[in-house]
Design a protein around this motif. Sequence first.
Motif, PDB file in Angstrom:
ATOM      1  N   UNK A   2      46.167  39.971  16.262  1.00  0.00           N
ATOM      2  CA  UNK A   2      45.425  39.579  17.464  1.00  0.00           C
ATOM      3  C   UNK A   2      45.872  40.416  18.656  1.00  0.00           C
ATOM      4  N   UNK A   3      47.153  40.691  18.753  1.00  0.00           N
ATOM      5  CA  UNK A   3      47.679  41.488  19.857  1.00  0.00           C
ATOM      6  C   UNK A   3      46.998  42.850  19.905  1.00  0.00           C
ATOM      7  N   UNK A   4      46.904  43.531  18.751  1.00  0.00           N
ATOM      8  CA  UNK A   4      46.301  44.855  18.715  1.00  0.00           C
ATOM      9  C   UNK A   4      44.789  44.786  18.937  1.00  0.00           C
ATOM     10  N   UNK A   5      44.162  43.711  18.463  1.00  0.00           N
ATOM     11  CA  UNK A   5      42.742  43.520  18.719  1.00  0.00           C
ATOM     12  C   UNK A   5      42.460  43.352  20.203  1.00  0.00           C
ATOM     13  N   UNK A   6      43.309  42.587  20.881  1.00  0.00           N
ATOM     14  CA  UNK A   6      43.140  42.407  22.322  1.00  0.00           C
ATOM     15  C   UNK A   6      43.385  43.710  23.075  1.00  0.00           C
ATOM     16  N   UNK A   7      44.360  44.474  22.651  1.00  0.00           N
ATOM     17  CA  UNK A   7      44.612  45.785  23.267  1.00  0.00           C
ATOM     18  C   UNK A   7      43.379  46.678  23.132  1.00  0.00           C
ATOM     19  N   UNK A   8      42.766  46.681  21.955  1.00  0.00           N
ATOM     20  CA  UNK A   8      41.562  47.473  21.720  1.00  0.00           C
ATOM     21  C   UNK A   8      40.418  46.969  22.607  1.00  0.00           C
ATOM     22  N   UNK A  13      36.325  47.842  26.566  1.00  0.00           N
ATOM     23  CA  UNK A  13      35.345  46.928  27.127  1.00  0.00           C
ATOM     24  C   UNK A  13      35.507  46.605  28.596  1.00  0.00           C
ATOM     25  N   UNK A  14      36.415  47.218  29.289  1.00  0.00           N
ATOM     26  CA  UNK A  14      36.673  46.819  30.662  1.00  0.00           C
ATOM     27  C   UNK A  14      35.421  46.910  31.536  1.00  0.00           C
ATOM     28  N   UNK A  15      34.593  47.916  31.344  1.00  0.00           N
ATOM     29  CA  UNK A  15      33.381  48.032  32.159  1.00  0.00           C
ATOM     30  C   UNK A  15      32.395  46.902  31.875  1.00  0.00           C
ATOM     31  N   UNK A  16      32.413  46.339  30.682  1.00  0.00           N
ATOM     32  CA  UNK A  16      31.531  45.214  30.346  1.00  0.00           C
ATOM     33  C   UNK A  16      31.921  43.949  31.089  1.00  0.00           C
ATOM     34  N   UNK A  17      33.181  43.844  31.442  1.00  0.00           N
ATOM     35  CA  UNK A  17      33.704  42.626  32.059  1.00  0.00           C
ATOM     36  C   UNK A  17      33.886  42.762  33.564  1.00  0.00           C
ATOM     37  N   UNK A  18      33.315  43.777  34.154  1.00  0.00           N
ATOM     38  CA  UNK A  18      33.562  44.049  35.580  1.00  0.00           C
ATOM     39  C   UNK A  18      33.323  42.817  36.460  1.00  0.00           C
ATOM     40  N   UNK A  20      33.278  39.622  35.552  1.00  0.00           N
ATOM     41  CA  UNK A  20      34.242  38.574  35.212  1.00  0.00           C
ATOM     42  C   UNK A  20      35.628  38.931  35.744  1.00  0.00           C
ATOM     43  N   UNK A  21      35.994  40.192  35.664  1.00  0.00           N
ATOM     44  CA  UNK A  21      37.299  40.630  36.166  1.00  0.00           C
ATOM     45  C   UNK A  21      37.381  40.383  37.667  1.00  0.00           C
ATOM     46  N   UNK A  22      36.332  40.724  38.378  1.00  0.00           N
ATOM     47  CA  UNK A  22      36.308  40.507  39.826  1.00  0.00           C
ATOM     48  C   UNK A  22      36.427  39.002  40.132  1.00  0.00           C
ATOM     49  N   UNK A  23      35.661  38.182  39.417  1.00  0.00           N
ATOM     50  CA  UNK A  23      35.700  36.733  39.604  1.00  0.00           C
ATOM     51  C   UNK A  23      37.077  36.159  39.257  1.00  0.00           C
ATOM     52  N   UNK A  24      37.748  36.768  38.305  1.00  0.00           N
ATOM     53  CA  UNK A  24      39.069  36.306  37.866  1.00  0.00           C
ATOM     54  C   UNK A  24      40.181  36.771  38.800  1.00  0.00           C
ATOM     55  N   UNK A  25      39.813  37.607  39.768  1.00  0.00           N
ATOM     56  CA  UNK A  25      40.765  38.138  40.739  1.00  0.00           C
ATOM     57  C   UNK A  25      41.906  38.908  40.086  1.00  0.00           C
ATOM     58  N   UNK A  26      41.541  39.737  39.116  1.00  0.00           N
ATOM     59  CA  UNK A  26      42.506  40.630  38.484  1.00  0.00           C
ATOM     60  C   UNK A  26      42.357  41.982  39.171  1.00  0.00           C
ATOM     61  N   UNK A  27      43.361  42.367  39.965  1.00  0.00           N
ATOM     62  CA  UNK A  27      43.275  43.586  40.774  1.00  0.00           C
ATOM     63  C   UNK A  27      44.233  44.666  40.292  1.00  0.00           C
ATOM     64  N   UNK A  28      44.552  44.612  39.018  1.00  0.00           N
ATOM     65  CA  UNK A  28      45.459  45.579  38.421  1.00  0.00           C
ATOM     66  C   UNK A  28      44.911  45.936  37.041  1.00  0.00           C
ATOM     67  N   UNK A  29      45.610  46.796  36.329  1.00  0.00           N
ATOM     68  CA  UNK A  29      45.205  47.108  34.954  1.00  0.00           C
ATOM     69  C   UNK A  29      45.254  45.836  34.118  1.00  0.00           C
ATOM     70  N   UNK A  30      44.199  45.609  33.331  1.00  0.00           N
ATOM     71  CA  UNK A  30      44.138  44.409  32.494  1.00  0.00           C
ATOM     72  C   UNK A  30      45.288  44.356  31.502  1.00  0.00           C
ATOM     73  N   UNK A  31      45.779  43.155  31.288  1.00  0.00           N
ATOM     74  CA  UNK A  31      46.812  42.928  30.286  1.00  0.00           C
ATOM     75  C   UNK A  31      46.262  41.955  29.241  1.00  0.00           C
ATOM     76  N   UNK A  32      46.987  41.801  28.155  1.00  0.00           N
ATOM     77  CA  UNK A  32      46.607  40.838  27.129  1.00  0.00           C
ATOM     78  C   UNK A  32      46.548  39.440  27.746  1.00  0.00           C
ATOM     79  N   UNK A  33      47.491  39.122  28.609  1.00  0.00           N
ATOM     80  CA  UNK A  33      47.513  37.806  29.254  1.00  0.00           C
ATOM     81  C   UNK A  33      46.259  37.580  30.101  1.00  0.00           C
ATOM     82  N   UNK A  34      45.797  38.621  30.789  1.00  0.00           N
ATOM     83  CA  UNK A  34      44.565  38.506  31.584  1.00  0.00           C
ATOM     84  C   UNK A  34      43.381  38.168  30.686  1.00  0.00           C
ATOM     85  N   UNK A  35      43.294  38.846  29.539  1.00  0.00           N
ATOM     86  CA  UNK A  35      42.193  38.594  28.609  1.00  0.00           C
ATOM     87  C   UNK A  35      42.268  37.162  28.081  1.00  0.00           C
ATOM     88  N   UNK A  36      43.454  36.742  27.678  1.00  0.00           N
ATOM     89  CA  UNK A  36      43.609  35.424  27.059  1.00  0.00           C
ATOM     90  C   UNK A  36      43.409  34.289  28.057  1.00  0.00           C
TER      91      UNK A  36
END
Length: 86
Positions: A2-8, A13-18, A20-36
């Motif tokens: 799962x860890x490697x799947x989340x990394x992939x 996919x970061x552009x697909x989640x733009x 959601x990322x903005x709404x989630x207030x993630x202002x740095x490089x995404x981490x596994x914790x951000x995704x989860x």
Amino acid sequence: MAFFGLKQLIRISQDRFEEIIRESEVFKELTVEDIVFKIGPRINAAGRMETGRQGVDLLVSNDIKLAAGISRESIIFNNEGEALTG
């Protein structure tokens, strides 16, 4: 695994989640914790409120405009779900 799947997922996919990322207030490089803990629940929101198909469509879409629309809908579903649960 799962860890490697989340990394992939983060890598491709970061552009697909733009939205959601903005709404989630993630202002740095995404981490596994951000995704989860931030992105995943918002993607899953459609499944809780309506159908999980939107989450799948978001993850496999090659159309960035379609993905942005699904992301916006997922945010709405997530907000509605939070309002229902208090």
